[in-house]
Design a protein around this motif. Structure first.
Motif, short mmCIF file in Angstrom:
data_model
loop_
_atom_site.label_atom_id
_atom_site.label_comp_id
_atom_site.label_asym_id
_atom_site.label_seq_id
_atom_site.Cartn_x
_atom_site.Cartn_y
_atom_site.Cartn_z
N LEU A 197 27.71 -14.41 2.94
CA LEU A 197 27.55 -15.38 1.85
C LEU A 197 26.09 -15.66 1.59
CD1 LEU A 197 30.34 -17.99 2.71
CD2 LEU A 197 30.48 -15.99 1.22
N PHE A 198 25.67 -15.46 0.36
CA PHE A 198 24.30 -15.79 -0.06
C PHE A 198 24.34 -17.04 -0.91
CE2 PHE A 198 24.08 -11.22 0.74
CZ PHE A 198 22.89 -11.11 1.43
N HIS A 199 23.36 -17.91 -0.73
CA HIS A 199 23.33 -19.13 -1.55
C HIS A 199 21.98 -19.32 -2.27
CE1 HIS A 199 20.90 -21.16 1.54
NE2 HIS A 199 21.77 -20.75 2.43
N HIS A 200 21.14 -18.27 -2.28
CA HIS A 200 19.90 -18.31 -3.03
C HIS A 200 19.91 -17.18 -4.06
CE1 HIS A 200 17.47 -21.49 -1.47
NE2 HIS A 200 17.49 -21.04 -0.22
N ARG A 201 19.33 -17.45 -5.22
CA ARG A 201 19.16 -16.39 -6.21
C ARG A 201 18.06 -15.44 -5.76
NH1 ARG A 201 17.44 -18.50 -11.64
NH2 ARG A 201 16.15 -19.82 -10.33
N ARG A 202 18.09 -14.26 -6.33
CA ARG A 202 17.06 -13.28 -6.05
C ARG A 202 15.83 -13.61 -6.87
NH1 ARG A 202 13.76 -10.04 -3.75
NH2 ARG A 202 13.57 -7.94 -4.52
N GLU A 203 14.70 -13.86 -6.21
CA GLU A 203 13.46 -14.22 -6.91
C GLU A 203 12.36 -13.22 -6.54
OE1 GLU A 203 13.17 -16.43 -9.12
OE2 GLU A 203 14.94 -17.69 -8.87
N PRO A 204 12.11 -12.22 -7.39
CA PRO A 204 11.02 -11.27 -7.10
C PRO A 204 9.67 -12.00 -7.06
CG PRO A 204 12.44 -10.46 -8.86
CD PRO A 204 12.80 -11.90 -8.65
N TRP A 205 8.71 -11.43 -6.34
CA TRP A 205 7.37 -12.00 -6.24
C TRP A 205 6.36 -10.90 -6.48
CZ3 TRP A 205 5.43 -10.37 -1.25
CH2 TRP A 205 6.42 -9.94 -0.38
N PRO A 206 5.13 -11.23 -6.90
CA PRO A 206 4.20 -10.23 -7.44
C PRO A 206 3.93 -9.03 -6.55
CG PRO A 206 3.38 -12.45 -7.84
CD PRO A 206 4.57 -12.60 -6.96
N ALA A 207 3.81 -9.23 -5.24
CA ALA A 207 3.40 -8.13 -4.37
C ALA A 207 4.57 -7.33 -3.83
CB ALA A 207 2.58 -8.67 -3.20
N GLU A 208 5.79 -7.74 -4.09
CA GLU A 208 6.95 -7.07 -3.51
C GLU A 208 7.05 -5.64 -4.01
OE1 GLU A 208 11.63 -7.99 -2.66
OE2 GLU A 208 10.72 -8.79 -4.48
N GLY A 209 7.08 -4.68 -3.10
CA GLY A 209 7.22 -3.27 -3.46
C GLY A 209 6.06 -2.72 -4.25
N ALA A 210 4.91 -3.42 -4.21
CA ALA A 210 3.79 -3.03 -5.06
C ALA A 210 2.90 -1.96 -4.45
CB ALA A 210 2.94 -4.26 -5.38
N PHE A 211 3.11 -1.63 -3.18
CA PHE A 211 2.19 -0.73 -2.49
C PHE A 211 2.92 0.51 -1.99
CE2 PHE A 211 0.74 -5.07 -2.09
CZ PHE A 211 -0.56 -4.98 -2.57
N SER A 212 2.14 1.56 -1.76
CA SER A 212 2.69 2.80 -1.24
C SER A 212 2.01 3.13 0.08
CB SER A 212 2.45 3.95 -2.23
OG SER A 212 2.80 5.19 -1.65
N VAL A 213 2.80 3.61 1.04
CA VAL A 213 2.22 4.02 2.32
C VAL A 213 2.01 5.52 2.39
CG1 VAL A 213 3.07 2.08 3.67
CG2 VAL A 213 4.55 4.07 3.32
N SER A 214 2.28 6.21 1.31
CA SER A 214 2.08 7.66 1.27
C SER A 214 0.59 7.98 1.45
CB SER A 214 2.58 8.23 -0.05
OG SER A 214 2.33 9.60 -0.13
N GLY A 215 0.28 8.70 2.51
CA GLY A 215 -1.11 9.08 2.77
C GLY A 215 -1.98 7.95 3.28
N LEU A 216 -1.38 6.81 3.62
CA LEU A 216 -2.14 5.66 4.09
C LEU A 216 -2.05 5.61 5.61
CD1 LEU A 216 -3.71 3.33 2.75
CD2 LEU A 216 -1.64 1.95 2.93
N ALA A 217 -3.11 6.07 6.28
CA ALA A 217 -3.09 6.17 7.74
C ALA A 217 -3.63 4.91 8.41
CB ALA A 217 -3.90 7.37 8.20
N ALA A 218 -4.47 4.16 7.72
CA ALA A 218 -5.07 2.95 8.29
C ALA A 218 -5.33 1.95 7.18
CB ALA A 218 -6.37 3.30 9.02
N LEU A 219 -5.62 0.71 7.57
CA LEU A 219 -5.89 -0.34 6.60
C LEU A 219 -7.23 -1.01 6.91
CD1 LEU A 219 -2.38 -2.07 6.40
CD2 LEU A 219 -3.42 -0.52 4.72
#
Length: 332
Positions: A197-219
């Motif tokens: 049971l879920f009781h919160h709506r889905r609320e996307p936020w600006p950074a969600e899924g915004a980045f790619s880890v392809s070829g990203l070995a370090a930060l």
């Protein structure tokens, strides 16, 4: 049976698979550094066969407080591959609880999928008396297989409770209900009858899924500096000397560093270090005045300092412009 969803299961270690000296070893089992194989954990919960077809995926096992950022990036790349597999309907990652919230947050930043991705752990070792390991693992698989979990982002399942990866935090060292949903509370619950049971709506936020880890070995290096009564500039100056590209200030109360820290943070920003102002309280939104923003300091919003650090590390792979950084934090 053939119509049951396929859930990929990625074990990374932690208490959920730990083996102690005996059933009452609920505190220092980690010193043994022994893990049950995932197949052993699944054997304890044959009921899982009624909710999903589980596909174990080998991964490095380690205590979560021993993980490096590079380990989390490698895990993220593996999960990206799994959700891209059309035969996989959902993913469960088992993880130590000490840094589970941080790994979950990174996954939320780099995954763009409607498939359920669920992280879980346990507060008592698998070998312990009345361990929460079996039920948490079962409920995580049940959640990853639930149609209602689709499109809700990365989730954390602990103690029958569903949390958002963005908001969840470990708020107690050892209690079974250690994980909390900060100000917004949990997204939902696994009910005793098995209902999700879920009781919160889905609320996307600006950074969600915004980045790619392809070829990203370090930060880039980003340090967290906690403020306290009478704190001076020493830790901030040390961070700058160590080559930090960013600093998250965990300020007092509503997000206020001391005057000495504020001066050092402004000097760091003038020198090209991206500064994000958070609060050490763990709850509530940090407001940064226009005058402070004009000096290049960005608000963390309501993100905890450890999560603000991870977001800033990823943002710095794209931009050092404080105005654009603020957009990712939802505080532009």
């Amino acid at each position: 049976m053939s119509q049951l969803p396929i859930v990929a299961l990625v074990p990374t270690g932690g208490t959920i698979g730990a083996r102690g000296r005996d059933r009452l070893d609920l505190a220092f089992y980690g010193e043994l550094d022994q893990q049950h194989a995932m197949e052993e954990l699944l054997e304890v919960i044959p009921e899982v066969r009624a909710v999903a077809r589980v596909r174990p995926v080998p991964f490095r096992s380690a205590a979560s407080h021993a993980l490096q950022v590079e380990d989390v990036l490698r895990l993220a790349r593996r999960v990206v591959q799994l959700v891209a597999d059309p035969s996989v309907d959902g993913v469960v990652v088992t993880h130590g609880t000490n840094t589970l919230e941080e790994t979950a947050f990174v996954l939320a930043l780099v995954l763009s999928t409607d498939k359920p991705v669920v992280l879980t752990g346990s507060m008592r070792p698998a070998s312990g008396l009345s361990s929460d390991s079996p039920i948490n693992l079962f409920n995580a698989i049940r959640l990853a297989a639930a149609p209602g979990a689709s499109g809700r982002g990365v989730l954390v399942l602990m103690d029958d409770t569903v949390h958002s990866a963005r908001d969840v935090t470990k708020a107690s060292t050892a209690r079974l209900d250690a994980f909390r949903g900060a100000e917004l509370g949990p997204l939902g619950f696994i009910e005793p009858d098995g209902s999700v049971l879920f009781h919160h709506r889905r609320e996307p936020w600006p950074a969600e899924g915004a980045f790619s880890v392809s070829g990203l070995a370090a930060l880039p290096r980003v340090d967290v500096v906690m403020s306290y009564l009478g704190a001076d500039a020493s830790l901030i100056d040390a961070s700058v000397r160590a080559g930090a590209a960013g600093i998250v200030s965990a300020g007092t109360g509503a997000g206020f560093p001391t005057p000495a820290e504020q001066a050092a943070l402004e000097a760091a920003a003038d020198g090209g270090v991206v500064v994000v102002q958070a609060s050490r309280t763990g709850s509530g939104r940090v407001g940064v005045s226009p005058a402070v923003m004009a000096r290049g300091i960005v608000s963390a919003g309501n993100l905890a300092p450890v999560k603000a650090r991870l977001l800033l590390m990823l943002v710095l792979t794209r931009t050092h412009d404080p105005r654009r950084v603020a957009e990712y934090f939802g505080c532009a």
